[in-house]
Design an enzyme around this catalytic site. Structure first.
Site, PDB file in Angstrom:
ATOM      1  N   GLN A  79      10.880   4.366  -4.309  1.00 14.22           N
ATOM      2  CA  GLN A  79      10.660   5.162  -5.519  1.00 14.22           C
ATOM      3  C   GLN A  79      11.698   6.267  -5.677  1.00 14.22           C
ATOM      4  OE1 GLN A  79       6.630   6.512  -4.962  1.00 14.22           O
ATOM      5  NE2 GLN A  79       5.759   4.494  -5.378  1.00 14.22           N
ATOM      6  N   HIS A 118       6.798   8.467  -2.830  1.00 14.95           N
ATOM      7  CA  HIS A 118       6.115   9.752  -3.044  1.00 14.95           C
ATOM      8  C   HIS A 118       7.046  10.960  -2.883  1.00 14.95           C
ATOM      9  CE1 HIS A 118       1.859   7.896  -2.294  1.00 14.95           C
ATOM     10  NE2 HIS A 118       2.584   7.246  -3.194  1.00 14.95           N
ATOM     11  N   GLU A 130      -5.112  12.358 -11.228  1.00 16.51           N
ATOM     12  CA  GLU A 130      -5.701  13.659 -11.567  1.00 16.51           C
ATOM     13  C   GLU A 130      -4.857  14.451 -12.562  1.00 16.51           C
ATOM     14  OE1 GLU A 130      -6.361  16.020  -8.069  1.00 16.51           O
ATOM     15  OE2 GLU A 130      -7.757  14.565  -7.183  1.00 16.51           O
ATOM     16  N   TYR A 176      -5.573  21.712  -3.666  1.00 17.51           N
ATOM     17  CA  TYR A 176      -6.084  20.666  -4.562  1.00 17.51           C
ATOM     18  C   TYR A 176      -6.646  19.454  -3.812  1.00 17.51           C
ATOM     19  CZ  TYR A 176      -4.810  23.852  -8.074  1.00 17.51           C
ATOM     20  OH  TYR A 176      -4.787  25.000  -8.830  1.00 17.51           O
ATOM     21  N   TYR A 225      -4.979   1.809  -1.862  1.00 18.26           N
ATOM     22  CA  TYR A 225      -4.590   0.709  -2.738  1.00 18.26           C
ATOM     23  C   TYR A 225      -5.121  -0.625  -2.247  1.00 18.26           C
ATOM     24  CZ  TYR A 225      -1.608   3.546  -5.616  1.00 18.26           C
ATOM     25  OH  TYR A 225      -1.144   4.472  -6.493  1.00 18.26           O
TER      26      TYR A 225
HETATM   27  C1  HEC Z   1       1.257   1.302  -3.843  1.00 16.06           C
HETATM   28  C2  HEC Z   1       2.214   0.407  -4.412  1.00 16.06           C
HETATM   29  C3  HEC Z   1       2.131  -1.075  -4.092  1.00 16.06           C
HETATM   30  C4  HEC Z   1       1.036  -1.896  -4.244  1.00 16.06           C
HETATM   31  C5  HEC Z   1      -0.352  -1.509  -4.718  1.00 16.06           C
HETATM   32  C6  HEC Z   1       1.486  -3.221  -3.881  1.00 16.06           C
HETATM   33  N1  HEC Z   1       2.795  -3.193  -3.539  1.00 16.06           N
HETATM   34 FE1  HEC Z   1       3.923  -4.807  -2.978  1.00 16.06          FE
HETATM   35  N2  HEC Z   1       5.483  -3.564  -2.603  1.00 16.06           N
HETATM   36  C7  HEC Z   1       5.512  -2.222  -2.835  1.00 16.06           C
HETATM   37  C8  HEC Z   1       6.797  -1.694  -2.454  1.00 16.06           C
HETATM   38  C9  HEC Z   1       7.226  -0.239  -2.567  1.00 16.06           C
HETATM   39  C10 HEC Z   1       7.542  -2.778  -1.975  1.00 16.06           C
HETATM   40  C11 HEC Z   1       8.956  -2.766  -1.433  1.00 16.06           C
HETATM   41  C12 HEC Z   1       9.945  -3.217  -2.424  1.00 16.06           C
HETATM   42  C13 HEC Z   1      10.185  -2.150  -3.451  1.00 16.06           C
HETATM   43  O1  HEC Z   1      10.719  -1.105  -3.125  1.00 16.06           O
HETATM   44  O2  HEC Z   1       9.763  -2.347  -4.586  1.00 16.06           O
HETATM   45  C14 HEC Z   1       6.694  -3.938  -2.082  1.00 16.06           C
HETATM   46  C15 HEC Z   1       7.082  -5.207  -1.719  1.00 16.06           C
HETATM   47  C16 HEC Z   1       6.330  -6.340  -1.918  1.00 16.06           C
HETATM   48  C17 HEC Z   1       6.765  -7.678  -1.624  1.00 16.06           C
HETATM   49  C18 HEC Z   1       8.097  -8.044  -1.043  1.00 16.06           C
HETATM   50  C19 HEC Z   1       9.083  -8.206  -2.170  1.00 16.06           C
HETATM   51  C20 HEC Z   1      10.436  -8.704  -1.731  1.00 16.06           C
HETATM   52  O3  HEC Z   1      11.403  -8.389  -2.451  1.00 16.06           O
HETATM   53  O4  HEC Z   1      10.544  -9.407  -0.740  1.00 16.06           O
HETATM   54  C21 HEC Z   1       5.769  -8.521  -2.010  1.00 16.06           C
HETATM   55  C22 HEC Z   1       5.755 -10.017  -1.905  1.00 16.06           C
HETATM   56  C23 HEC Z   1       4.701  -7.698  -2.539  1.00 16.06           C
HETATM   57  N3  HEC Z   1       5.076  -6.385  -2.461  1.00 16.06           N
HETATM   58  C24 HEC Z   1       3.535  -8.188  -3.048  1.00 16.06           C
HETATM   59  C25 HEC Z   1       2.436  -7.393  -3.376  1.00 16.06           C
HETATM   60  C26 HEC Z   1       1.136  -7.906  -3.726  1.00 16.06           C
HETATM   61  C27 HEC Z   1       0.788  -9.365  -3.870  1.00 16.06           C
HETATM   62  C28 HEC Z   1       0.335  -6.821  -3.928  1.00 16.06           C
HETATM   63  C29 HEC Z   1      -1.158  -6.811  -4.221  1.00 16.06           C
HETATM   64  C30 HEC Z   1      -2.001  -7.555  -3.324  1.00 16.06           C
HETATM   65  C31 HEC Z   1       1.143  -5.638  -3.740  1.00 16.06           C
HETATM   66  N4  HEC Z   1       2.400  -6.032  -3.404  1.00 16.06           N
HETATM   67  C32 HEC Z   1       0.682  -4.344  -3.913  1.00 16.06           C
HETATM   68  C33 HEC Z   1       4.488  -1.447  -3.352  1.00 16.06           C
HETATM   69  C34 HEC Z   1       3.227  -1.905  -3.638  1.00 16.06           C
END
Ligand code: HEC
Length: 471
Positions: free
Chosen positions: A182, A252, A345, A355, A366
């Protein structure tokens, strides 16, 4: 003649086969629903990214085979803020989420309708115009004057819109940012006395480059500088956290910059993925900070006389503030922060107050697991409003201008996940009315009243800025 027993057996068999057939037919695959419940918040309702990467752009940073994707969902990628779902989604359901992602990847996701050209609200018909287009993850907008706007792009570019035209070249020599997770170039703010002093303020994620660690630590940093000949010059570092407080996580960071009528500068740093640190006043993360515009510490700061506290702190227990605004009449500081699932919030921030994060919250992790069942505690503030489910609040401004007179002093709230701008009416510090005034054009990263009284909305996916004005 077949016996009665044989007949019943055959009927039972046929009925069972039919039952299996129908239950298969009506069994909903869980993938889409689980995706919307757990993943859309970060990866976008259309899987096209937002706070986290797109899952349908064909780029798999952590492995493209189903096995890798499944593993990443199950165990998470903690340092980037990707939660682990091992405890909340069964292996079978994780498989159906992976199938859903694969199917969406093939279809290239849900095709977005074009940005609406008109929008009807309770008070006004608004026309929607594109102000700047083809931007890469624009994060914030501020105005030098009626004809000049500054826009940040998270990868690290500061762009200028002059007389309605986006200048093709970004401002040269702006600080090098860490664009990962982020992080990147975040807020831009123009000094309220810009005409006299020319200062422009930036917030960005700063990495310790000569660190020996494989993943060098980073933290939010605040600088100011001037733009001369399209070049960033005269830079001064206003806030740099002690290097031992930098963190290897990539999420964050906060951060917005605002000025109150008394000349103080406020900014916020998110908890950097360490919620427990938001209660620790020796650390910069999970807090609102207040400094003078030259970076010096105001004499009235609340923790000045606590020996171990950081002197710039103004409030504690703020998870990840993504919106800050000063009330045009009272000078009060209002913020919106990303809660965990179901705990976004709105807060009125006052000096020295706590807070609550992560001791109290209305949200869950999550991945659906419980953080705490406490929503109240003595000595900790209640939000003025919380959103459950989370709308993914982002960007905040009080409207003040001539074009939407009925909306003066109302609060504009952006939402990434819900792709909305909401308008809140506040009376005696309480939200008495909330309405959606704009929706469905993309993820809202920032919202700002322009000097012309129009409302400017910074969108991600697609990366652009639109201008809203009454018909
Ligand atoms: C709180 C935020 C958050 C949530 C909720 C979340 N992710 Fe992610 N996810 C990330 C972040 C941050 C990354 C790392 C890549 C990036 O910087 O975007 C990532 C990476 C991934 C990757 C790897 C992607 C790659 O390029 O190889 C997958 C697959 C993935 N997420 C699937 C999911 C799935 C399915 C869910 C729900 C079950 C989920 N994520 C929920 C934040 C989140």
């Amino acid at each position: 003649m077949k016996s009665f027993v044989q007949k019943t057996r055959r009927t039972t068999l046929i009925i069972s086969i039919l039952l299996i057939f129908f239950s298969e037919m009506y069994a909903q695959p869980n993938g889409p629903a689980l995706y919307q419940q757990y993943c859309a918040q970060c990866h976008g309702t259309d899987l096209n990214g937002g706070n986290a990467a797109s899952l349908i752009d064909g780029i798999w940073q952590f492995g493209s085979e189903n096995g890798y994707i499944t593993r990443n969902i199950k165990h998470g990628i903690p340092h980037l803020g990707m939660p682990s779902y091992e405890r909340s989604i069964s292996d079978e359901d994780i498989r159906s989420v992976v199938q859903y992602i694969r199917a969406a990847e093939e279809d290239k996701g849900v095709v977005k309708p074009p940005t609406p050209e008109m929008f009807e609200t309770m008070d006004y018909f608004m026309k929607v115009e594109t102000f700047a287009d083809n931007l890469e993850i624009p994060w914030a907008i501020d105005f030098i004057d009626k004809n000049t706007a500054l826009i940040t792009e998270r990868p690290g570019r500061l762009r200028i819109v002059k007389n309605g035209k986006l200048q093709s070249e970004a401002v040269k020599n702006t600080p090098k940012v860490l664009h990962e997770g982020q992080g990147g170039l975040m807020d831009v703010a123009v000094d309220p006395d810009y005409n006299r002093n020319g200062w422009i303020y930036l917030a960005y994620s700063h990495v310790l480059e000569n660190s020996q660690e494989t993943r060098p630590p980073a933290m939010t940093r605040i600088v100011r500088g001037k733009i001369e000949n399209n070049t960033w010059t005269n830079e001064q570092v206003l806030f740099e956290a002690p290097h031992e407080t930098y963190r290897t996580t990539r999420h964050h960071y906060g951060c917005r910059i605002v000025f109150d009528p008394w000349g103080y500068l406020y900014f916020a740093i998110g908890d950097r993925g360490a919620g427990y640190q938001a209660q620790d006043f020796t650390l910069p993360n999970g807090k609102v900070h207040r400094i003078h515009k030259d970076g010096s510490i105001p004499e009235g700061n609340p923790f000045l006389y606590d020996e171990s506290a950081m002197k710039s702190l103004f409030s504690l227990g703020n998870r990840n503030i993504q919106g800050m605004a000063i009330h045009p009449e009272t000078g009060q500081l209002w913020t919106t922060e990303h809660g965990p699932m179901g705990g976004d919030e709105l807060n009125l921030i006052e000096s020295g107050k706590n807070y609550g994060w992560e001791t109290i919250t209305y949200g869950k992790n999550y991945n659906g697991t419980i953080i705490t069942d406490q929503t109240h505690q003595a000595g900790m503030e209640q939000p003025n409003l919380y959103w459950k489910p989370s709308i993914a609040v982002c960007g905040l401004d009080f409207y003040s201008g001539d074009l939407f007179e009925k909306w003066n002093n109302r609060l504009l709230v952006g939402a990434l996940k819900y792709e909305e701008v909401r308008l809140l009416q506040i009376e005696e510090d309480r939200v008495v009315h909330e309405q959606v005034i704009f929706k469905g054009a993309g993820r809202v990263r920032d919202v700002s009243t322009g000097p012309d009284g129009a409302i400017y909305v910074v969108l991600n996916n697609p990366g652009k800025v639109v201008r809203l004005a009454p018909e």
